[in-house]
Design a protein around this motif. Structure first.
Motif, PDB file in Angstrom:
ATOM      1  N   MET A 154       0.853  -1.177   0.000  1.00 34.60           N
ATOM      2  CA  MET A 154       0.000   0.000   0.000  1.00 34.60           C
ATOM      3  C   MET A 154       0.896   1.236   0.000  1.00 34.60           C
ATOM      4  O   MET A 154       1.917   1.275   0.664  1.00 34.60           O
ATOM      5  N   THR A 155       0.486   2.240  -0.736  1.00 35.06           N
ATOM      6  CA  THR A 155       1.243   3.483  -0.772  1.00 35.06           C
ATOM      7  C   THR A 155       0.654   4.467   0.222  1.00 35.06           C
ATOM      8  O   THR A 155      -0.306   4.183   0.916  1.00 35.06           O
ATOM      9  N   GLU A 156       1.215   5.637   0.234  1.00 40.79           N
ATOM     10  CA  GLU A 156       0.805   6.674   1.172  1.00 40.79           C
ATOM     11  C   GLU A 156      -0.593   7.214   0.840  1.00 40.79           C
ATOM     12  O   GLU A 156      -0.981   7.287  -0.326  1.00 40.79           O
ATOM     13  N   GLN A 157      -1.322   7.610   1.883  1.00 45.26           N
ATOM     14  CA  GLN A 157      -2.651   8.196   1.687  1.00 45.26           C
ATOM     15  C   GLN A 157      -2.542   9.461   0.831  1.00 45.26           C
ATOM     16  O   GLN A 157      -1.541  10.164   0.864  1.00 45.26           O
ATOM     17  N   ILE A 158      -3.588   9.728   0.096  1.00 42.81           N
ATOM     18  CA  ILE A 158      -3.650  10.903  -0.772  1.00 42.81           C
ATOM     19  C   ILE A 158      -3.994  12.117   0.072  1.00 42.81           C
ATOM     20  O   ILE A 158      -4.905  12.080   0.894  1.00 42.81           O
ATOM     21  N   SER A 159      -3.279  13.215  -0.142  1.00 42.31           N
ATOM     22  CA  SER A 159      -3.511  14.422   0.648  1.00 42.31           C
ATOM     23  C   SER A 159      -4.742  15.183   0.145  1.00 42.31           C
ATOM     24  O   SER A 159      -5.141  15.073  -1.023  1.00 42.31           O
ATOM     25  N   LEU A 160      -5.307  15.979   1.039  1.00 43.32           N
ATOM     26  CA  LEU A 160      -6.447  16.821   0.684  1.00 43.32           C
ATOM     27  C   LEU A 160      -6.075  17.775  -0.445  1.00 43.32           C
ATOM     28  O   LEU A 160      -6.819  17.926  -1.409  1.00 43.32           O
ATOM     29  N   GLU A 161      -4.915  18.388  -0.349  1.00 36.61           N
ATOM     30  CA  GLU A 161      -4.479  19.339  -1.380  1.00 36.61           C
ATOM     31  C   GLU A 161      -4.367  18.661  -2.749  1.00 36.61           C
ATOM     32  O   GLU A 161      -4.795  19.216  -3.768  1.00 36.61           O
ATOM     33  N   LYS A 162      -3.833  17.462  -2.778  1.00 38.91           N
ATOM     34  CA  LYS A 162      -3.651  16.745  -4.041  1.00 38.91           C
ATOM     35  C   LYS A 162      -4.986  16.406  -4.693  1.00 38.91           C
ATOM     36  O   LYS A 162      -5.163  16.614  -5.894  1.00 38.91           O
ATOM     37  N   ILE A 163      -5.944  15.917  -3.918  1.00 38.21           N
ATOM     38  CA  ILE A 163      -7.240  15.551  -4.495  1.00 38.21           C
ATOM     39  C   ILE A 163      -8.027  16.804  -4.889  1.00 38.21           C
ATOM     40  O   ILE A 163      -8.692  16.826  -5.924  1.00 38.21           O
ATOM     41  N   GLN A 164      -7.923  17.873  -4.098  1.00 42.70           N
ATOM     42  CA  GLN A 164      -8.617  19.113  -4.459  1.00 42.70           C
ATOM     43  C   GLN A 164      -8.066  19.698  -5.753  1.00 42.70           C
ATOM     44  O   GLN A 164      -8.820  20.166  -6.601  1.00 42.70           O
ATOM     45  N   THR A 165      -6.749  19.673  -5.902  1.00 38.88           N
ATOM     46  CA  THR A 165      -6.134  20.175  -7.129  1.00 38.88           C
ATOM     47  C   THR A 165      -6.626  19.379  -8.328  1.00 38.88           C
ATOM     48  O   THR A 165      -6.978  19.949  -9.364  1.00 38.88           O
ATOM     49  N   LEU A 166      -6.675  18.059  -8.199  1.00 39.04           N
ATOM     50  CA  LEU A 166      -7.162  17.205  -9.281  1.00 39.04           C
ATOM     51  C   LEU A 166      -8.595  17.582  -9.664  1.00 39.04           C
ATOM     52  O   LEU A 166      -8.899  17.778 -10.847  1.00 39.04           O
ATOM     53  N   LEU A 167      -9.473  17.712  -8.695  1.00 38.08           N
ATOM     54  CA  LEU A 167     -10.891  17.951  -8.981  1.00 38.08           C
ATOM     55  C   LEU A 167     -11.149  19.349  -9.523  1.00 38.08           C
ATOM     56  O   LEU A 167     -11.930  19.526 -10.456  1.00 38.08           O
ATOM     57  N   LEU A 168     -10.489  20.332  -8.956  1.00 35.97           N
ATOM     58  CA  LEU A 168     -10.728  21.715  -9.380  1.00 35.97           C
ATOM     59  C   LEU A 168     -10.007  22.071 -10.681  1.00 35.97           C
ATOM     60  O   LEU A 168     -10.245  23.134 -11.248  1.00 35.97           O
ATOM     61  N   ASP A 169      -9.162  21.178 -11.170  1.00 35.75           N
ATOM     62  CA  ASP A 169      -8.469  21.406 -12.438  1.00 35.75           C
ATOM     63  C   ASP A 169      -9.391  21.201 -13.640  1.00 35.75           C
ATOM     64  O   ASP A 169      -9.064  21.600 -14.742  1.00 35.75           O
TER      65      ASP A 169
END
Length: 127
Positions: free
Chosen positions: A1-16
């Motif tokens: 398992m890799t590291e959990q996804i950060s809030l900033e990373k997922i927000q950047t993906l969605l708002l892009d």
């Protein structure tokens, strides 16, 4: 398992995504991401680990649920068309990105033609 996804990373993906917006109509624990007022993602950002609801083709939804224990029928959503994806790192980041893009495009495909045309002028061909 890799590291959990950060809030900033997922927000950047969605708002892009073109014309994507976010709000909290269900309270401060959940962020809803929309295009032209239609939800394409719902992020339970205060959960540990976070999870995200994404729209999905029903056939693909079943395949993903069978392959990844972290992908379940959409919590508080139409379970045929929505998946909840636990962002604990067990679902590869490139797949999370693809699922977010697919969800956005499924919602865009259901918009009025005039709304889709306006989004295309935003610089990204969508459907």
């Amino acid at each position: 398992m890799t590291e959990q996804i950060s809030l900033e990373k997922i927000q950047t993906l969605l708002l892009d995504h073109v014309a994507a917006t976010d709000d909290m109509p269900f309270g401060p624990d959940v962020i809803v991401y929309r295009v032209c007022g239609k939800m394409f993602a719902l992020l339970a950002w205060k959960e540990a680990p976070m999870f995200i609801n994404l729209k999905c083709d029903p056939f693909q939804a079943e395949l993903l649920r069978a392959e990844y224990p972290a992908v379940k029928p959409g919590y508080h959503m139409n379970k045929k068309h929505w998946n909840s994806v636990c962002l604990d790192g067990s679902v590869p980041w490139p797949l999370v990105c693809q699922l977010a893009d697919d969800s956005y495009e499924l919602i865009v495909a259901g918009l009025k033609k005039s709304e889709r045309e306006a989004l295309k002028k935003g610089g990204r061909f969508l459907v």
